[in-house]
Design an enzyme around this catalytic site. Structure first.
Site, short mmCIF file in Angstrom:
data_model
loop_
_atom_site.label_atom_id
_atom_site.label_comp_id
_atom_site.label_asym_id
_atom_site.label_seq_id
_atom_site.Cartn_x
_atom_site.Cartn_y
_atom_site.Cartn_z
CG ASP A 70 101.74 -20.15 11.53
OD1 ASP A 70 100.88 -19.61 12.02
OD2 ASP A 70 102.83 -19.48 10.98
CG ASN A 156 98.27 -22.09 5.93
OD1 ASN A 156 97.39 -21.03 6.23
ND2 ASN A 156 99.45 -22.05 6.17
NE ARG A 184 109.74 -30.71 -19.06
CZ ARG A 184 110.96 -30.89 -18.65
NH1 ARG A 184 111.78 -29.76 -18.68
NH2 ARG A 184 111.52 -31.98 -18.13
CG ASP A 186 110.93 -28.68 -8.74
OD1 ASP A 186 111.23 -29.36 -9.77
OD2 ASP A 186 111.83 -28.30 -7.96
CB THR A 197 101.64 -15.30 4.73
OG1 THR A 197 100.98 -15.95 5.41
CG2 THR A 197 100.86 -13.89 4.19
N GLY A 198 102.70 -18.34 2.96
CA GLY A 198 103.54 -19.45 3.16
C GLY A 198 104.24 -19.80 2.01
CE1 TYR A 199 106.74 -24.67 -1.92
CE2 TYR A 199 105.24 -26.53 -1.07
CZ TYR A 199 106.37 -25.83 -1.82
OH TYR A 199 107.22 -26.93 -2.41
CB ALA A 221 111.22 -24.69 -8.94
#
Length: 298
Positions: A70, A156, A184, A186, A197-199, A221
């Protein structure tokens, strides 16, 4: 003369033999595979009919042929942003969600590529305004939803995240001038349907089927029990505010692209039809989803 651009991933030992076979198949069909200087250095033993070595990148080729995963496919889509050149990918990566065929189907896949026996899927993107690193957002027409050739856009996702070793980020985002979230965390990810469908998925965000118009915003996060991903309408402008005391890194399709300074903002907007991938006739997003992610579960 029919010409295909060729891009391969970073492990040439995995693809050189396959590329030589594809070049022979292309030569027999009267098609030339064009390898630029970088690709020629990666595959120094390639030779023969069907190959043009040290060939400058051209925008008027018939097809961009990718042997990779990818990341390489996204690089090809970036190179041919807002053009009519489709990307036909043979998967040599771990997942290859955007790939057209698997290595075991390579010969048949190349025959289909040479015959034009594939369907085209136009992918949307995310464009950032103003230039990355600016401290304030610039005003542009939010109704403009197509990108000009050469536009730097995410096929993406765009990821905004704290620098390694720095404090937790403080990010807020607004849609059409209305503040929706301030957390707050990350970082934050803005993903297209193709990139959902990624990150974004790793953040717990929703999967968006190809063909859905709009994009999704999810936190990385988050230090909150209430932070949730949000699907945004395609015509709505997103503004991200960096309320941190430090600059934050920005990545476009997984590649470093700049930063947002402390106190700065950046806008993101949805654009239609910015890249084109080839699919085999009858391909289904849902079948692809089951096959690719079913593999991870096995």
């Amino acid at each position: 003369m029919r010409e295909f651009t060729v891009l391969t991933h970073g492990r040439p030992g995995d693809t050189s033999e396959a590329l030589q076979r594809l070049a022979e198949q292309a030569g027999t069909a009267g098609v030339t595979l064009r390898l630029d200087e970088e690709e020629t250095r990666k595959h120094p033993l390639l030779k023969g009919a069907g190959l043009a070595l040290d060939a400058p990148l051209k925008e008027d080729v018939e097809l961009c042929l990718v042997l990779g995963g990818d990341g390489t496919i996204l690089r090809a889509l970036q190179l041919y942003t807002a053009t009519e050149v489709p990307v036909f990918a043979i998967n040599f990566g771990a997942i290859g969600f955007l790939a057209t065929v698997e290595p075991g189907e390579m010969g048949e896949g190349m025959r289909r590529a040479l015959d034009g026996d594939f369907e085209l899927l136009r992918l949307p993107g995310i464009v950032l305004d103003p230039a990355i690193g600016a401290s304030t957002g610039g005003a542009t027409d939010g109704a403009e939803r197509r990108a000009e050739p050469g536009t730097r856009a995410a096929i993406n996702d765009v990821a905004i995240h704290r620098k390694v070793g720095e404090r937790v980020a403080e990010l807020a985002y607004e849609i059409e001038g209305e503040v929706v979230g301030s957390v707050r965390c990350d970082g934050l990810v803005v993903a297209t349907p193709a990139g959902s469908t990624g990150y974004n998925l790793a953040n717990g965000g929703p999967v968006m089927a190809w063909g859905v118009e709009g994009f999704v915003v999810s936190f990385i996060a988050p230090h909150s029990l209430t932070a949730r991903a949000l699907v945004v309408a395609p015509g709505d402008r997103l503004t991200v505010h960096n309320r941190s005391l430090q600059a934050l890194d920005v990545a476009v399709d997984g590649r470093p692209a700049g930063e947002i300074v402390a106190g700065g903002t950046i806008d993101a907007r949805f654009v239609n039809e910015i890249g084109t991938i080839a699919q085999l006739p009858g391909s289904s997003f849902y079948r692809r989803l089951r096959q690719k992610f079913g593999r991870l579960a096995s």
